[in-house]
Design an enzyme around this catalytic site. Structure first.
Site, mmCIF file in Angstrom:
data_model
loop_
_atom_site.group_PDB
_atom_site.id
_atom_site.type_symbol
_atom_site.label_atom_id
_atom_site.label_comp_id
_atom_site.label_asym_id
_atom_site.label_seq_id
_atom_site.Cartn_x
_atom_site.Cartn_y
_atom_site.Cartn_z
ATOM 1 N N CYS A 54 0.887 -1.230 -0.033
ATOM 2 C CA CYS A 54 0.089 0.049 -0.122
ATOM 3 C C CYS A 54 0.858 1.340 -0.118
ATOM 4 O O CYS A 54 1.908 1.257 0.537
ATOM 5 C CB CYS A 54 -0.982 -0.017 1.208
ATOM 6 S SG CYS A 54 -2.116 1.356 1.321
ATOM 7 N N CYS A 58 -0.250 5.222 6.747
ATOM 8 C CA CYS A 58 -0.743 4.919 8.266
ATOM 9 C C CYS A 58 0.215 4.440 9.133
ATOM 10 O O CYS A 58 0.886 3.278 9.119
ATOM 11 C CB CYS A 58 -1.805 4.040 8.008
ATOM 12 S SG CYS A 58 -2.998 4.594 6.540
ATOM 13 N N CYS A 61 0.012 0.650 10.462
ATOM 14 C CA CYS A 61 -0.175 -0.412 9.387
ATOM 15 C C CYS A 61 1.023 -0.982 8.884
ATOM 16 O O CYS A 61 1.667 -0.462 7.983
ATOM 17 C CB CYS A 61 -1.116 0.154 8.279
ATOM 18 S SG CYS A 61 -1.778 -1.310 7.033
ATOM 19 N N CYS A 98 -15.667 -10.365 5.781
ATOM 20 C CA CYS A 98 -15.152 -9.004 5.290
ATOM 21 C C CYS A 98 -13.867 -9.248 4.701
ATOM 22 O O CYS A 98 -13.049 -9.888 4.970
ATOM 23 C CB CYS A 98 -14.922 -8.273 6.763
ATOM 24 S SG CYS A 98 -16.500 -8.205 7.780
ATOM 25 N N CYS A 130 -18.781 -7.682 3.550
ATOM 26 C CA CYS A 130 -18.340 -6.538 3.525
ATOM 27 C C CYS A 130 -17.329 -6.259 3.078
ATOM 28 O O CYS A 130 -16.259 -7.240 2.662
ATOM 29 C CB CYS A 130 -18.312 -6.212 5.180
ATOM 30 S SG CYS A 130 -17.273 -4.672 5.486
ATOM 31 N N CYS A 190 -19.930 0.730 7.871
ATOM 32 C CA CYS A 190 -19.076 0.110 9.009
ATOM 33 C C CYS A 190 -17.816 1.107 9.195
ATOM 34 O O CYS A 190 -17.193 1.221 8.310
ATOM 35 C CB CYS A 190 -18.519 -1.388 8.770
ATOM 36 S SG CYS A 190 -17.572 -1.829 9.883
ATOM 37 N N ARG A 262 -18.381 -3.510 17.334
ATOM 38 C CA ARG A 262 -17.599 -4.795 17.126
ATOM 39 C C ARG A 262 -16.239 -4.739 17.677
ATOM 40 O O ARG A 262 -15.366 -3.758 17.633
ATOM 41 C CB ARG A 262 -17.319 -4.697 15.430
ATOM 42 C CG ARG A 262 -18.418 -4.762 14.606
ATOM 43 C CD ARG A 262 -18.188 -4.977 13.254
ATOM 44 N NE ARG A 262 -19.409 -5.077 12.473
ATOM 45 C CZ ARG A 262 -20.257 -6.048 12.387
ATOM 46 N NH1 ARG A 262 -19.850 -7.411 13.016
ATOM 47 N NH2 ARG A 262 -21.457 -6.187 11.896
#
Length: 361
Positions: A54, A58, A61, A98, A130, A190, A262
């Protein structure tokens, strides 16, 4: 019956978060029972369909290509591979799958078409499906809705103020714009965040202000505890104490009474007793399976044993919102537009992110 409020202030939420624990738990548990069956918890499976590489920075991450972590990258999974994983998840008791792809934003083309086919496949298995794919346009959201997508995950991560201390490659407003694009369809939203990134209680309250003042509020709010990964800028953060998670879950339940709360990343470090307190405080969903995208997660058999001990039952699929119809690709009303939206790149410097990038070279 408590009424859903959309004008919470940061001060009001801080006052709730800092209540004596017994008072906080009692209020949250009472509201939870007004809106949900306290003995029913949804079990979901999170599947990384495209891992690593990616372009974002972040700080939490391990999938950011600029950081040096031990995460193994993989290209987009095939539809048949995803179907096999979904079948295993269903047999293990999951009612939702998901799918996460390490993309900054969705781009029209063969890979997105492949994801759409994954959505169609899982929806036909009578499971909630999801996706979390990064930023998306309204047209892309409409295409996902046609395929039968039940929910789209797009976490705001933290407060708008602290967001700038974690991520510099996109803006907080991009998160809200994507949520707004999803809201123009029949897909449920979500969106939640992470605690334990060095933020203050005021930042945690700020995150809940941003979510609770949305109208409608998200149908689903994941509360994650940071899982520090070596090589990321936040590798040295102190683990979140269970009491912080309980307070966050309880406060979320009070300000968003109808939302599915969640219990997400970090659960692997919680005792059964700690998880039971989170369920009492209003959590009514967990992710089960050996991994949450790339970080460790609780064993399915251990979760089922915990459910047995606590007398919990698995939530059936589509218990909260009806199942979406699957429209085949040939019948789609929404064609790919080849859009190139100008998602923001704030470009400010976050020293710890820069240091982690340099360290990884």
């Amino acid at each position: 019956m408590s009424i859903t409020k959309h004008n919470w202030t940061k001060e009001e939420i801080i006052a709730i978060y800092t209540k004596p624990m017994m008072d906080l738990l009692y209020e949250a548990a009472t509201i939870h029972r007004e809106h949900h069956d306290p003995n029913v918890v949804q079990v979901s499976t999170l599947l990384s369909i495209k891992t690593g590489g990616c372009s974002e920075d972040c700080g939490y991450c391990p999938q950011a290509k600029r950081y040096h972590t031990s995460i193994k990258t993989n290209d987009l999974m095939t539809v048949s591979e995803v179907k096999e994983q979904a079948e295993q998840a269903k047999l293990s008791g999951s009612s939702r799958v998901c799918m996460g792809a390490a993309w900054r934003n969705v781009k029209d083309g063969a890979e997105f078409d492949q994801v759409l086919e994954m959505v169609r496949t899982i929806n036909k298995m009578d499971m909630e499906v999801c996706c979390t794919l990064g930023m998306i346009t309204e047209n892309q959201a409409q295409r996902l809705a046609e395929a039968g997508l039940y929910a789209y995950n797009h976490n705001i991560d933290t407060s708008e103020e602290y967001y700038k201390e974690v991520i510099s490659t996109r803006g907080f407003e991009d998160r809200l714009e994507t949520i707004n694009n999803v809201r123009k369809t029949n897909i449920t939203v979500c969106s939640g965040g992470i605690i334990g990134m060095g933020e203050s209680i005021e930042d945690r309250a700020g995150m809940l202000v941003a979510l609770s003042t949305l109208d409608p509020q998200p149908e689903s709010v994941p509360i994650n505890a940071l899982v520090p990964v070596e090589g990321t800028p936040l590798e040295g953060e102190k683990p979140v104490e269970i009491w912080e998670m309980i307070r966050m879950v309880a406060t979320t339940r009070i300000v968003m009474p109808e939302t599915q709360v969640r219990l997400s990343a970090g659960r692997v470090n919680m005792s059964r007793e700690g998880q039971a307190m989170c369920f009492l405080a209003g959590a009514n969903s967990i992710f089960s399976g050996d991994k949450l995208l790339t970080t460790p997660n609780n064993d399915v058999n251990e979760d089922m044993k915990m459910f047995e001990i606590l007398g919990l039952k698995n939530q059936q699929p589509f218990a909260k919102v009806y199942q979406r119809e699957t429209v085949e690709a040939v019948d789609s009303k929404f064609a790919p537009l080849g859009e190139k939206p100008k998602w923001s790149r704030p470009g400010h410097t976050i020293e710890r992110n820069v240091e982690a990038t340099v360290k990884g070279k």
